[in-house]
Design a protein around this motif. Structure first.
Motif, PDB file in Angstrom:
ATOM      1  N   ILE A   7       5.862  14.900 -22.922  1.00 38.05           N
ATOM      2  CA  ILE A   7       6.314  15.706 -21.306  1.00 38.05           C
ATOM      3  C   ILE A   7       6.947  14.738 -20.418  1.00 38.05           C
ATOM      4  N   ILE A   8       6.651  13.511 -19.971  1.00 34.88           N
ATOM      5  CA  ILE A   8       7.230  12.633 -19.301  1.00 34.88           C
ATOM      6  C   ILE A   8       8.858  12.650 -19.753  1.00 34.88           C
ATOM      7  N   MET A   9       8.845  12.560 -20.820  1.00 36.71           N
ATOM      8  CA  MET A   9      10.707  12.458 -21.345  1.00 36.71           C
ATOM      9  C   MET A   9      11.172  13.647 -21.286  1.00 36.71           C
ATOM     10  N   LEU A  10      10.287  14.628 -21.553  1.00 36.87           N
ATOM     11  CA  LEU A  10      10.938  15.997 -21.281  1.00 36.87           C
ATOM     12  C   LEU A  10      11.509  16.276 -19.767  1.00 36.87           C
ATOM     13  N   LEU A  11      10.356  16.180 -18.885  1.00 38.75           N
ATOM     14  CA  LEU A  11      10.732  16.419 -17.492  1.00 38.75           C
ATOM     15  C   LEU A  11      11.752  15.118 -16.983  1.00 38.75           C
ATOM     16  N   ASP A  12      12.023  14.232 -17.579  1.00 40.07           N
ATOM     17  CA  ASP A  12      12.952  13.222 -16.943  1.00 40.07           C
ATOM     18  C   ASP A  12      12.834  13.299 -15.579  1.00 40.07           C
ATOM     19  N   THR A  13      11.478  12.776 -15.144  1.00 35.70           N
ATOM     20  CA  THR A  13      11.267  12.388 -13.831  1.00 35.70           C
ATOM     21  C   THR A  13      11.818  10.853 -13.372  1.00 35.70           C
ATOM     22  N   ARG A  14      12.584  10.749 -12.484  1.00 30.97           N
ATOM     23  CA  ARG A  14      12.996   9.353 -12.276  1.00 30.97           C
ATOM     24  C   ARG A  14      11.854   8.665 -11.231  1.00 30.97           C
ATOM     25  N   PRO A  15      11.735   7.312 -11.562  1.00 30.38           N
ATOM     26  CA  PRO A  15      10.508   6.559 -10.821  1.00 30.38           C
ATOM     27  C   PRO A  15      10.838   6.539  -9.286  1.00 30.38           C
ATOM     28  N   GLY A  16      12.043   6.439  -9.105  1.00 27.96           N
ATOM     29  CA  GLY A  16      12.299   6.639  -7.587  1.00 27.96           C
ATOM     30  C   GLY A  16      11.431   5.457  -6.633  1.00 27.96           C
ATOM     31  N   ALA A  17      11.896   5.799  -5.377  1.00 26.41           N
ATOM     32  CA  ALA A  17      11.108   4.835  -4.565  1.00 26.41           C
ATOM     33  C   ALA A  17       9.826   5.411  -4.239  1.00 26.41           C
ATOM     34  N   ALA A  29     -13.832   4.438 -10.505  1.00 31.66           N
ATOM     35  CA  ALA A  29     -13.343   4.374  -9.198  1.00 31.66           C
ATOM     36  C   ALA A  29     -11.988   4.120  -9.279  1.00 31.66           C
ATOM     37  N   LEU A  30     -11.351   3.234 -10.196  1.00 32.86           N
ATOM     38  CA  LEU A  30      -9.966   3.238 -10.457  1.00 32.86           C
ATOM     39  C   LEU A  30      -9.280   4.363 -10.504  1.00 32.86           C
ATOM     40  N   GLY A  31      -9.924   5.386 -11.647  1.00 32.53           N
ATOM     41  CA  GLY A  31      -9.188   6.515 -11.815  1.00 32.53           C
ATOM     42  C   GLY A  31      -9.309   7.590 -10.493  1.00 32.53           C
ATOM     43  N   PHE A  32     -10.409   7.368  -9.649  1.00 33.57           N
ATOM     44  CA  PHE A  32     -10.557   8.105  -8.292  1.00 33.57           C
ATOM     45  C   PHE A  32      -9.394   7.636  -7.372  1.00 33.57           C
ATOM     46  N   PHE A  33      -9.024   6.110  -7.410  1.00 34.08           N
ATOM     47  CA  PHE A  33      -8.109   5.753  -6.622  1.00 34.08           C
ATOM     48  C   PHE A  33      -6.634   6.503  -6.851  1.00 34.08           C
ATOM     49  N   GLY A  34      -6.565   6.645  -8.235  1.00 27.65           N
ATOM     50  CA  GLY A  34      -5.183   6.947  -8.750  1.00 27.65           C
ATOM     51  C   GLY A  34      -5.128   8.156  -8.325  1.00 27.65           C
ATOM     52  N   VAL A  35      -6.137   9.234  -8.374  1.00 26.73           N
ATOM     53  CA  VAL A  35      -6.109  10.655  -8.201  1.00 26.73           C
ATOM     54  C   VAL A  35      -5.715  11.043  -6.629  1.00 26.73           C
ATOM     55  N   LEU A  36      -6.542   9.880  -5.865  1.00 31.78           N
ATOM     56  CA  LEU A  36      -6.345  10.333  -4.195  1.00 31.78           C
ATOM     57  C   LEU A  36      -4.966   9.706  -3.985  1.00 31.78           C
ATOM     58  N   LEU A  37      -4.454   8.493  -4.488  1.00 28.35           N
ATOM     59  CA  LEU A  37      -3.142   7.879  -4.094  1.00 28.35           C
ATOM     60  C   LEU A  37      -1.920   8.043  -4.493  1.00 28.35           C
ATOM     61  N   ARG A  38      -2.035   8.403  -5.686  1.00 29.22           N
ATOM     62  CA  ARG A  38      -0.487   8.725  -6.401  1.00 29.22           C
ATOM     63  C   ARG A  38      -0.072  10.235  -6.217  1.00 29.22           C
ATOM     64  N   LYS A  39       1.178  10.265  -6.164  1.00 26.86           N
ATOM     65  CA  LYS A  39       1.849  11.370  -5.767  1.00 26.86           C
ATOM     66  C   LYS A  39       2.548  12.149  -7.135  1.00 26.86           C
ATOM     67  N   ASN A  40       2.706  11.323  -8.381  1.00 26.65           N
ATOM     68  CA  ASN A  40       3.076  12.007  -9.335  1.00 26.65           C
ATOM     69  C   ASN A  40       2.095  12.473 -10.019  1.00 26.65           C
ATOM     70  N   THR A  41       2.346  14.080 -10.252  1.00 25.75           N
ATOM     71  CA  THR A  41       1.433  14.835 -10.694  1.00 25.75           C
ATOM     72  C   THR A  41       1.034  14.269 -12.419  1.00 25.75           C
ATOM     73  N   LEU A  42       1.901  13.828 -12.949  1.00 26.63           N
ATOM     74  CA  LEU A  42       1.509  13.210 -14.470  1.00 26.63           C
ATOM     75  C   LEU A  42       0.442  12.143 -14.155  1.00 26.63           C
ATOM     76  N   VAL A  43       0.865  11.080 -13.448  1.00 26.38           N
ATOM     77  CA  VAL A  43       0.110   9.888 -13.215  1.00 26.38           C
ATOM     78  C   VAL A  43      -1.301  10.384 -12.600  1.00 26.38           C
ATOM     79  N   VAL A  44      -1.256  11.464 -11.930  1.00 25.66           N
ATOM     80  CA  VAL A  44      -2.450  12.115 -11.348  1.00 25.66           C
ATOM     81  C   VAL A  44      -3.622  12.179 -12.357  1.00 25.66           C
ATOM     82  N   TYR A  45      -2.654  13.029 -13.393  1.00 20.84           N
ATOM     83  CA  TYR A  45      -3.414  13.497 -14.525  1.00 20.84           C
ATOM     84  C   TYR A  45      -4.113  12.434 -15.468  1.00 20.84           C
ATOM     85  N   MET A  46      -2.980  11.425 -15.579  1.00 22.43           N
ATOM     86  CA  MET A  46      -3.891  10.219 -16.361  1.00 22.43           C
ATOM     87  C   MET A  46      -4.997   9.674 -15.784  1.00 22.43           C
ATOM     88  N   CYS A  47      -4.986   9.687 -14.408  1.00 26.26           N
ATOM     89  CA  CYS A  47      -6.196   9.126 -13.658  1.00 26.26           C
ATOM     90  C   CYS A  47      -7.290   9.781 -13.787  1.00 26.26           C
TER      91      CYS A  47
END
Lengths: 168, 101
Positions: free
Chosen positions: A71-81, B17-35
């Motif tokens: 999904i990450i590669m499908l969506l191709d979201t850039r890391p960005g700032a 707790a680490l997963g909880f921090f990730g859910v609260l702090l990260r803005k990328n939906t995919l990374v939030v999902y991983m957390c």
């Protein structure tokens, strides 16, 4: 030897979990998630649950992380700032984590946790099967049905927008 | 020092707790999902540890169900994220504010 393995897996799990949270690139985060899962699988083996470790690696490393990467590669979201973390959110996260650790700490300090019985037989595959096909037969059926529903849901979710765009 | 139940519980709490921090702090939906997945894994670790130190198999069997549900949940969640991306062309949480106000 046991301690060395235990602390190695612990370190692997927690360090890669931390890197999942802080890594900038989503692909790196997925890879660290994989490493963290390997650590957890190692801890499962140390808890005499080799079958669960195997299933964890199969389901998570084999399916879930691969799906994430796809999904990450499908969506191709850039890391960005990456924006700096908000202060209020940091405070809330810190408070939540501190409360959780306080709870476990008090459990550690006060509760009388009995030591594990030594020489406990490692549960065999047969024991799992016995449980799954007798006591937990209904949940197994329900979970199977739920997988079917999830599959239908995913098909509907990924199809609806195409037809809407085609109609419009 | 022997490795006891509380060691596993502390690892599980830290992982949660680490997963909880990730859910609260990260803005990328995919990374939030991983957390979120990390938090789920932390709870299964606690379940397996309790099951082992209790000497019964029920907790371990329950982990089977959790893993199944988690796999289905990931599939549905990622399908939703893909559908969202098609409509909004972003996965950043601060830009997904259609339900705000």
């Amino acid at each position: 030897m046991f301690h060395l393995l235990f602390y190695t897996f612990t370190f692997l799990t927690l360090a890669s979990a931390l890197l999942v949270v802080v890594s900038r690139d989503a692909v790196n985060a997925a890879m660290f998630l994989l490493l963290s899962l390997v650590g957890v699988a190692g801890l499962f083996v140390m808890l005499d649950a080799a079958l669960l470790a195997f299933v964890l690696l199969l389901v998570y490393a084999g399916a879930v992380v691969a799906l994430f990467l796809f999904i990450i590669m499908l969506l191709d979201t850039r890391p960005g700032a990456q924006k700096p973390f908000q202060k209020l959110t940091m405070a809330a996260a810190g408070l939540g984590g501190a409360l959780l650790l306080l709870g476990v700490g008090s459990l550690h300090a006060r509760a009388q946790l009995p030591a594990a019985e030594e020489g406990l037989a490692v549960p065999s595959l047969k024991a799992y099967a016995q449980q799954l096909f007798t006591t937990y037969l209904l949940p197994v059926q329900v979970v199977g049905f739920m997988l079917l529903i999830a599959m239908l849901g995913v098909i509907v979710l990924s199809k609806r927008f195409e037809t809407a765009e085609g109609g419009a | 020092m022997n490795v006891g139940l509380d060691h596993y519980l502390i690892i599980s709490a830290l992982l949660f707790a680490l997963g909880f921090f990730g859910v609260l702090l990260r803005k990328n939906t995919l990374v939030v999902y991983m957390c979120l997945e990390l938090m789920l894994i932390a709870s299964t670790l606690a379940l397996v540890a309790f099951s082992r130190f209790n000497g019964t198999l029920d907790g371990s069997v329950f982990v089977f169900f959790i893993l199944t549900i988690a796999a289905a949940e990931v599939a549905v969640g990622l399908a939703i994220i893909v559908a969202l991306f098609r409509k909004r062309h972003t996965v950043q949480l601060e830009e997904l504010n259609a339900l705000k106000h």
